[in-house]
Motif scaffolding. Structure first.
Motif, PDB file in Angstrom:
ATOM      1  N   TRP A  81       0.826  -1.206   0.000  1.00  0.00           N
ATOM      2  CA  TRP A  81       0.000   0.000   0.000  1.00  0.00           C
ATOM      3  C   TRP A  81       0.862   1.259   0.000  1.00  0.00           C
ATOM      4  N   LEU A  82       2.059   1.159   0.541  1.00  0.00           N
ATOM      5  CA  LEU A  82       2.932   2.329   0.663  1.00  0.00           C
ATOM      6  C   LEU A  82       3.741   2.610  -0.595  1.00  0.00           C
ATOM      7  N   ALA A 113       0.432   0.676   9.302  1.00  0.00           N
ATOM      8  CA  ALA A 113      -0.326   1.668   8.538  1.00  0.00           C
ATOM      9  C   ALA A 113      -0.827   1.086   7.221  1.00  0.00           C
ATOM     10  N   ALA A 114       0.028   0.330   6.555  1.00  0.00           N
ATOM     11  CA  ALA A 114      -0.356  -0.272   5.276  1.00  0.00           C
ATOM     12  C   ALA A 114      -1.442  -1.319   5.455  1.00  0.00           C
ATOM     13  N   ALA A 115      -1.352  -2.101   6.534  1.00  0.00           N
ATOM     14  CA  ALA A 115      -2.360  -3.133   6.787  1.00  0.00           C
ATOM     15  C   ALA A 115      -3.712  -2.508   7.113  1.00  0.00           C
ATOM     16  N   ARG A 116      -3.721  -1.454   7.924  1.00  0.00           N
ATOM     17  CA  ARG A 116      -4.994  -0.798   8.251  1.00  0.00           C
ATOM     18  C   ARG A 116      -5.642  -0.219   6.996  1.00  0.00           C
ATOM     19  N   ARG A 451      -0.395   7.874   4.422  1.00  0.00           N
ATOM     20  CA  ARG A 451       0.334   8.882   3.651  1.00  0.00           C
ATOM     21  C   ARG A 451       1.658   9.237   4.334  1.00  0.00           C
ATOM     22  N   HIS A 452       1.614   9.396   5.651  1.00  0.00           N
ATOM     23  CA  HIS A 452       2.829   9.723   6.402  1.00  0.00           C
ATOM     24  C   HIS A 452       3.873   8.618   6.261  1.00  0.00           C
TER      25      HIS A 452
END
Length: 465
Positions: A81-82, A113-116, A451-452
């Motif tokens: 996702w990142l 963050a990517a998993a969420r 995004r961060h």
């Protein structure tokens, strides 16, 4: 007889909706009902729900909606996702060479963050059971698998993560750079620990772990063989990539003297406890081997198109009896990150192949995304169709809006029409999405965090952070 010591199951009643059960007979109701009792489906049928039901905590008018089983995703790489939108015009091998050096810098916060974000996007689009194939474990990166598991628990999605691995670096003839791989012993030890720590084999399990060396061109024969033995000793499922591209086919012939399917079978990697991602370049003999052994396939039409891999022979696989489900694949090769769009793409892409308009029907596409996926994950007895006694994983799709109202066939509206909004989705009878929004997490916060972390990864990969 009901045990008086046990509290009565709270019921949710959905009425006045079209229902596609995706059961063995393809039963559908133009106007029907579904009753949930606790974590299970209690009844499904035509017309109104049975009268006199007690302990009803919610009664839902499903007018203008189609109710289906929840979608089951059978292949993904959440961490990607990142890195969406990169290497836009590359084939698989060039894409991997470009992105492996970036992926080798991920850490626990990034993966969380990517998993969420990955899980949230899928859940909003009707996924109730998600799978992930994580195989990049940089030294000192933290608990990457645990970060994914925590994200799935937070969002309330049924989760089938697999502990992946790579031990064949570029210096030994593999594709990933040496700093992105583990030793064989380390990979096997970490995989066994993941199963022992997290796997829940119970019938209503929200978390089951699989064993998943990455691919024939990124792992050694010894890792494949021992990982298969480990999985069977532990009673868990096996997953890897297979027959995705012509380059993989060439690699296997040059290195092993045989194609991917024959090679994987030679190391014990065909069987009804195994499923492969992609399987684009399969000949008749390969398909027959999958059918004979019950080996499953995760079909990822959008990713296959994005990387110009080709058109999988899904109609032939289904005709031979091969278990086939749908997969999003990693969002660096399917930037939408949604499975419900794969229903449409599976149908359309298959019709570009030799079977043309007879390749797949709308109902076959829906079955791929529901019961087919459940079968691939070994859970067809619990999820994947709307039947009494099964787990209450289901979705209410709104089909009376501008995008769908003039399509008389509800299933065609869902599969061939625009991506239908999700009015409600349930996992184990608990609400996960309502009116198109997550109820278990803050979507805006998920987006900001992703995004961060994407920007932080980019800075690190560029040597600036």
């Amino acid at each position: 007889m009901t045990d008086p010591a046990q509290p009565a199951a709270q019921r949710t009643v959905i009425e006045n909706c079209a229902v596609a059960t995706v059961d063995a007979h393809g039963t559908e109701h133009a106007e029907g009902h579904v009753v949930l009792a606790g974590e299970r489906i209690e009844s499904v049928g035509a017309g109104a729900a049975p009268s006199g039901l007690s302990d009803v905590v919610r009664r839902i008018d499903g007018g203008g909606h189609l109710v289906t089983p929840g979608l089951v995703n059978t292949h993904h790489h959440f961490y990607q996702w990142l890195t969406r939108g990169l290497a836009q015009n590359a084939n698989l091998f060039d894409w991997l060479v470009a992105l492996y050096p970036v992926w080798a810098r991920i850490d626990e916060d990034m993966v969380r963050a990517a998993a969420r974000a990955s899980l949230g996007m899928m859940a909003r689009g009707g996924v109730t059971t998600a799978m992930d194939h994580h195989y990049v474990f940089p030294r000192g990166a933290g608990d990457l698998l645990g970060a994914e598991i925590g994200a799935a628990r937070e969002l309330g999605v049924r989760f089938h993560p697999t502990r992946g691995s790579m031990d064949l670096g570029a210096s030994d003839g593999g594709l990933p750079p040496d700093f992105a791989v583990e030793t064989t012993d380390d990979a096997l030890a970490a995989t066994e620990e993941a199963v022992d720590t997290h796997h829940d084999p119970s019938s209503a399990s929200m978390l089951r772990i699989g064993v998943a060396p990455c691919s024939p061109f990124s792992v050694t024969t010894e890792l494949l063989r021992q990982a298969g033995e480990l999985a069977r000793r532990k009673g868990v499922r096996l997953h890897t990539h297979g027959s995705e591209t012509v380059e993989e086919e060439k690699f296997c012939h040059e290195r092993f003297g045989m194609g991917p399917t024959d090679y994987l079978e030679s190391v014990g990697w065909l069987g009804d406890d195994v499923w492969m991602a992609h399987c684009v370049h399969m000949n008749d003999s390969d398909i027959a081997a999958f059918a004979r052994t019950g080996t499953g396939v995760a079909h990822c039409p959008s990713s296959n198109a994005r990387l110009a891999a080709g058109i999988a022979r899904v109609p032939d696989m289904l005709g031979a009896g091969v278990p086939v489900g749908l997969g999003v694949d990693g969002t660096a090769s399917n930037e939408s990150g949604e499975l419900h769009t794969e229903l449409r793409n599976a149908l359309l892409v298959s019709r570009l192949g030799p079977h043309k308009e007879k390749a797949l029907t709308a109902r076959q596409a829906l079955r791929l995304g529901t019961y087919g996926g459940a079968r691939v994950l070994g859970r067809e007895g619990e999820i994947g169709s709307l039947e009494p006694g099964k787990l209450a994983d289901l979705v209410m799709w709104r089909i009376d809006g501008i995008g769908h109202s003039s399509i008389a066939d509800p299933v065609a509206a869902l599969v061939l029409g625009a991506a239908a909004p999700v009015s409600l989705s349930f996992v184990n009878g608990r609400t996960v999405v309502e009116d198109g929004r997550l109820v278990t997490a803050d979507e805006d916060a998920i987006a900001r965090e992703a995004r961060h972390e994407a920007r932080r990864l980019a800075r690190i990969a560029d040597g600036a952070g």
